[in-house]
Write a protein that holds these residues in place. Structure first.
Motif, PDB file in Angstrom:
ATOM      1  N   VAL A 167       0.860  -1.183   0.000  1.00 19.32           N
ATOM      2  CA  VAL A 167       0.000   0.000   0.000  1.00 19.32           C
ATOM      3  C   VAL A 167       0.900   1.239   0.000  1.00 19.32           C
ATOM      4  N   VAL A 168       0.694   2.100  -0.994  1.00 20.93           N
ATOM      5  CA  VAL A 168       1.447   3.350  -1.095  1.00 20.93           C
ATOM      6  C   VAL A 168       0.486   4.487  -0.774  1.00 20.93           C
ATOM      7  N   ASP A 208       0.993  -5.603   3.753  1.00 23.60           N
ATOM      8  CA  ASP A 208       2.201  -6.329   4.165  1.00 23.60           C
ATOM      9  C   ASP A 208       3.399  -5.389   4.102  1.00 23.60           C
ATOM     10  N   VAL A 209       3.363  -4.493   3.116  1.00 28.16           N
ATOM     11  CA  VAL A 209       4.393  -3.465   2.962  1.00 28.16           C
ATOM     12  C   VAL A 209       3.679  -2.127   2.817  1.00 28.16           C
ATOM     13  N   LEU A 210       4.002  -1.186   3.689  1.00 26.04           N
ATOM     14  CA  LEU A 210       3.384   0.134   3.655  1.00 26.04           C
ATOM     15  C   LEU A 210       4.435   1.179   3.333  1.00 26.04           C
ATOM     16  N   VAL A 230       5.978  -4.466   7.020  1.00 26.06           N
ATOM     17  CA  VAL A 230       7.183  -3.666   6.783  1.00 26.06           C
ATOM     18  C   VAL A 230       6.722  -2.238   6.504  1.00 26.06           C
ATOM     19  N   VAL A 231       7.228  -1.290   7.274  1.00 25.52           N
ATOM     20  CA  VAL A 231       6.767   0.097   7.188  1.00 25.52           C
ATOM     21  C   VAL A 231       7.901   1.002   6.716  1.00 25.52           C
ATOM     22  N   ILE A 232       7.680   1.625   5.559  1.00 23.39           N
ATOM     23  CA  ILE A 232       8.636   2.574   5.003  1.00 23.39           C
ATOM     24  C   ILE A 232       8.025   3.968   5.134  1.00 23.39           C
ATOM     25  N   ASP A 233       8.601   4.781   5.989  1.00 23.51           N
ATOM     26  CA  ASP A 233       8.084   6.131   6.227  1.00 23.51           C
ATOM     27  C   ASP A 233       8.932   7.126   5.455  1.00 23.51           C
ATOM     28  N   ALA A 234       8.390   7.608   4.334  1.00 24.87           N
ATOM     29  CA  ALA A 234       9.117   8.555   3.484  1.00 24.87           C
ATOM     30  C   ALA A 234       8.705   9.995   3.759  1.00 24.87           C
ATOM     31  N   GLY A 235       7.976  10.219   4.827  1.00 19.01           N
ATOM     32  CA  GLY A 235       7.564  11.565   5.186  1.00 19.01           C
ATOM     33  C   GLY A 235       8.575  12.220   6.100  1.00 19.01           C
TER      34      GLY A 235
END
Length: 297
Positions: A167-168, A208-210, A230-235
């Motif tokens: 989810v993007v 599953d991947v955010l 798995v959480v990728i925080d690009a903010g």
């Protein structure tokens, strides 16, 4: 019973250092073989303090990696036509291998027209429509730096993407949209969301991947993170705040990027890596043969 695991932090700073070391070795090899170091041209319009700081930081990283930098600082009154002309000149200059136009450029300027003046083989920031098309179709080209850095992080931590629900949250042309395309190319099932998505929480709970890239601090609640995700925080916002409620998410996720120290360092590392690659390709050299990676990243 509440979930009490603590997520493993994804160290973007450490991985970025390895990529920068490899880029520096590439730059040395290119300079030795051609007599000319890789060169990144940065273009800044106006006097926005944050933008000026970002450009200085990127130029300092270039110097440290043995990559030459050329800076073009234009006044805030610069017109679209003047900016396009300036970027076109850099695109035609054989001594410039990569071009970075610092965002934002001012509301009176057609930013897309300025981006499109960057020659595709010098688009080391991955901002042109040609680069986006190449990403989408799996063709050779330069990826948007932040999404490219995200993919390198996922690979470094052996995150399996095939068949996973990704989810993007965010739809910008240089972050959210290309991130989704790169995930799709790796056989993830991708859902795009944004600030106006209805019932966003229920979609986030299935991820599953955010990838959070909406630019609103704390926009995604920790309690909505799927256990083991798995959480990728690009903010990033002042006060070192990301888009995800870190304190809540860290007790549910399996892997998570810290803010700062996660995605941010990877963006600059990818910029320099792609500049070195661009210089090699423009010099008729094969990047992989110059300095083979010592280990998978």
């Amino acid at each position: 019973m509440p979930h009490t695991q603590t997520a493993r932090l994804m160290d973007g700073t450490g991985l970025a250092r390895k990529i920068l070391d490899h880029s520096a070795a590439m730059a040395t090899a290119i300079t030795r073989q051609t007599g000319t170091p890789p060169c990144l041209a940065t273009v800044l319009v106006g006097d926005d303090p944050a933008s000026a700081t970002y450009v200085r930081m990127k130029r300092a990283r270039c110097e440290k990696a043995g990559i030459a930098s050329r800076h073009l600082h234009l006044p805030a009154t610069t017109t679209t036509a003047e900016l396009v002309d300036a970027i076109t000149s850099l695109s035609e200059d054989p001594e410039v291998h990569g071009i970075l136009l610092q965002h934002p450029v001012g509301a009176h300027i057609d930013e897309r027209a300025a981006f499109e003046a960057i020659a595709p083989h010098k688009d080391v920031d991955g901002v042109t429509m040609r680069s986006f098309a190449a990403m989408s179709f799996g063709l050779p080209g330069f990826v948007s730096c932040t999404p490219g850095g995200i993919m390198r992080l996922l690979d470094h931590y052996d995150v399996e993407l095939a068949g996973k629900r990704a989810v993007v949250v965010g739809r910008s042309a240089i972050l959210g949209k290309p991130a989704g395309m790169l995930l799709l190319a790796r056989d993830a099932t991708v859902t795009y969301c944004h600030s106006r998505t209805r019932d966003l929480e229920s979609i986030v709970r299935e991820a599953d991947v955010l990838v959070a890239a909406v630019g609103r601090p704390g926009f995604i609640r920790g309690e909505d993170i799927k256990v083991g995700a798995v959480v990728i925080d690009a903010g990033y916002s002042p006060g070192n705040l990301g888009d995800v409620d870190f304190d809540g998410a860290v007790t549910r996720a399996r892997l998570i990027t810290p803010v700062p120290g996660g995605v941010g360092p990877m963006t600059i590392a990818m910029l320099l890596s792609q500049t070195a690659d661009a210089a090699a390709l423009q010099s008729g050299l094969a990047p992989a043969e110059l300095v083979p990676p010592s280990s998978p990243e």
